[in-house]
Design a protein around this motif. Structure first.
Motif, PDB file in Angstrom:
ATOM      1  N   ALA A 359     -57.049  13.849  13.033  1.00 20.14           N
ATOM      2  CA  ALA A 359     -58.107  13.575  13.904  1.00 20.14           C
ATOM      3  C   ALA A 359     -57.902  13.061  15.447  1.00 20.14           C
ATOM      4  O   ALA A 359     -58.442  13.322  16.347  1.00 20.14           O
ATOM      5  N   ALA A 360     -56.844  12.172  15.205  1.00 19.57           N
ATOM      6  CA  ALA A 360     -56.189  11.511  16.675  1.00 19.57           C
ATOM      7  C   ALA A 360     -55.608  13.015  17.476  1.00 19.57           C
ATOM      8  O   ALA A 360     -55.743  12.904  18.493  1.00 19.57           O
ATOM      9  N   GLU A 361     -55.010  13.936  16.899  1.00 18.53           N
ATOM     10  CA  GLU A 361     -54.325  15.122  17.675  1.00 18.53           C
ATOM     11  C   GLU A 361     -55.618  15.823  18.257  1.00 18.53           C
ATOM     12  O   GLU A 361     -55.626  16.278  19.420  1.00 18.53           O
ATOM     13  N   LEU A 362     -56.643  15.988  17.470  1.00 15.88           N
ATOM     14  CA  LEU A 362     -58.007  16.825  17.841  1.00 15.88           C
ATOM     15  C   LEU A 362     -58.526  16.029  18.998  1.00 15.88           C
ATOM     16  O   LEU A 362     -59.246  16.915  19.824  1.00 15.88           O
ATOM     17  N   LEU A 363     -58.645  14.658  18.799  1.00 17.52           N
ATOM     18  CA  LEU A 363     -59.519  13.993  19.550  1.00 17.52           C
ATOM     19  C   LEU A 363     -58.617  13.621  20.989  1.00 17.52           C
ATOM     20  O   LEU A 363     -59.262  13.307  22.038  1.00 17.52           O
ATOM     21  N   ASP A 364     -57.442  13.893  20.993  1.00 19.22           N
ATOM     22  CA  ASP A 364     -56.532  13.429  21.850  1.00 19.22           C
ATOM     23  C   ASP A 364     -56.846  11.979  22.132  1.00 19.22           C
ATOM     24  O   ASP A 364     -56.844  11.421  23.205  1.00 19.22           O
ATOM     25  N   ARG A 365     -56.570  11.227  21.123  1.00 20.09           N
ATOM     26  CA  ARG A 365     -56.938   9.609  21.494  1.00 20.09           C
ATOM     27  C   ARG A 365     -55.878   9.065  20.513  1.00 20.09           C
ATOM     28  O   ARG A 365     -55.566   9.496  19.343  1.00 20.09           O
ATOM     29  N   ASP A 366     -55.317   7.854  20.929  1.00 19.59           N
ATOM     30  CA  ASP A 366     -54.392   6.967  20.193  1.00 19.59           C
ATOM     31  C   ASP A 366     -55.340   6.081  19.284  1.00 19.59           C
ATOM     32  O   ASP A 366     -55.794   5.176  19.788  1.00 19.59           O
TER      33      ASP A 366
END
Length: 386
Positions: A359-366
């Motif tokens: 999910a973090a990869e798809l959202l580009d969020r840490d």
């Protein structure tokens, strides 16, 4: 609160008996408990470690006073004497020595194993740590909601002060302050004059910094090239890791608010203002809703809609059935604790962590960062998925 003598005595199943302790000894924290009958156990002790003993190391009571003196010098907060192993009752020489050096003294009955005392301290410490983690997450969440109110920055400062039980303020330099025509722009509690002067000096120096003045902690807010204020925390707070995590969140939110409040001067500031405005609308709508909507998003949201942030997850789940959205929502509701989310979802914690990484990869969020979690939480609320 840390583990102390009184919290340990409250564990009635241990049947410990207090022999001696003054008020200072009662308040000293117990970091851990060791048991030893060495003549000099101090090389194996750290400050805050209490010690349990049966006294086999003393050839006579004359050995007790220097033994206690060594423990006091090592920072030991208390001693537990195990009775009915070598001798009945607690030696008078031990009582006298502990009182002389300010060490709390407990009597541990024969039927209570030393390991039970050590385990009780470990359990109490774990409970306290978990409670502080929950406090951090709950406080960060409350501050994030406060930041989305119309008077966001003032609400953030007021919420911070209430949560940490200490005065708090944001000090900003008002127009004319350099010439003395106008005082500082202040949000929250008013610090002493010396604190205000130091805060203004930090702003005028134009670089990120932190100071302590008259028991007030000062930390600059904003980018090094464009400071927007100084966060001032007054006396009375714990200054532990939990509180520092909350203050870091406030500094980040206040930095963003400072940029938007002053209309900032670059395109990135305009984008930030638009993003915060969209998130504010979404969270306010979610807060007044009696129940979150279970409806599936029928068509992609508009680019300005906060729900657009989680659209990649919705599309991914529709294609793969990976359930990233439900996993992420459950994890956020469980205060970002993977084990709790796994238990609620009925899956392994490693599966939860793997889905969160995807999910973090798809959202580009840490997602380890609080601001990102707050943003995703608001987007899920806007999409009716939590």
């Amino acid at each position: 609160m840390p583990v102390t003598l009184d919290t340990l005595l409250a564990r009635r199943e241990l049947q410990l008996r207090l022999v001696w302790a003054d008020e200072a000894a009662r308040e000293r924290p117990w970091a851990w408990v060791h048991s030893s009958d060495l003549a000099d156990p101090t090389p194996f002790l750290s400050p805050g470690d209490a010690l349990l003993t049966t006294g086999t190391q003393w050839s006579s009571d004359d050995d007790i006073a220097p033994w206690v003196e060594r423990l006091a010098a090592a920072g030991v907060p208390g001693v537990g004497f195990g009775t009915e192993v070598i001798r009945d009752g607690t030696p008078d020489a031990l009582v006298t020595a502990c009182a002389a050096h300010g060490l709390a003294l407990l009597e541990v009955p024969y039927r209570t194993p030393f390991i039970a005392v050590a385990r009780a301290v470990a359990d109490l410490d774990a409970e306290e740590r978990y409670a502080r983690v929950r406090w951090t997450l709950e406080t960060q969440r409350a501050i994030a909601v406060a930041a989305l109110r119309p008077a966001g920055l003032g609400a953030v400062v007021a919420e911070l002060a209430r949560r940490i039980g200490a005065p708090a303020a944001i000090v900003r330099e008002a127009a004319g302050a350099r010439t003395g025509d106008e005082g500082p722009d202040l949000l929250g509690d008013e610090p002493p004059r010396t604190v205000l002067d130091e805060a203004l000096a930090l702003l005028r120096a134009g670089r990120r910094a932190a100071r302590t003045v008259d028991d007030w902690s000062l930390q600059t807010v904003g980018a090094a090239t464009a400071l927007t204020g100084v966060l001032a925390i007054g006396p009375g707070s714990l200054h532990d890791d939990a509180e520092r995590a909350v203050i870091t969140s406030v500094v980040a939110l206040a930095g963003l608010a400072g940029v938007t409040d002053r209309d900032a001067l670059t395109a990135s500031a305009a984008e930030t203002a638009a993003r915060l405005a969209a998130l504010r609308s979404a969270v306010q709508a979610a807060l007044v809703a009696s129940e979150p909507s279970p409806a599936v998003v029928a068509e992609p949201p508009a680019p300005g809609d906060p729900a657009a942030l989680v659209q990649p997850l919705l599309e991914h789940d529709a294609e793969t059935g990976d359930e990233l959205v439900s996993t992420l929502g459950t994890w956020l509701r469980c205060d970002a604790v993977a084990e709790a989310a796994a238990l609620r979802l009925g899956i392994h914690r490693h599966t939860v962590r793997a889905r969160l990484r995807r999910a973090a990869e798809l959202l580009d969020r840490d997602l380890d960062a609080f601001p990102a979690r707050a943003e995703v939480w608001a987007a899920l609320q806007a999409a009716g998925r939590v």
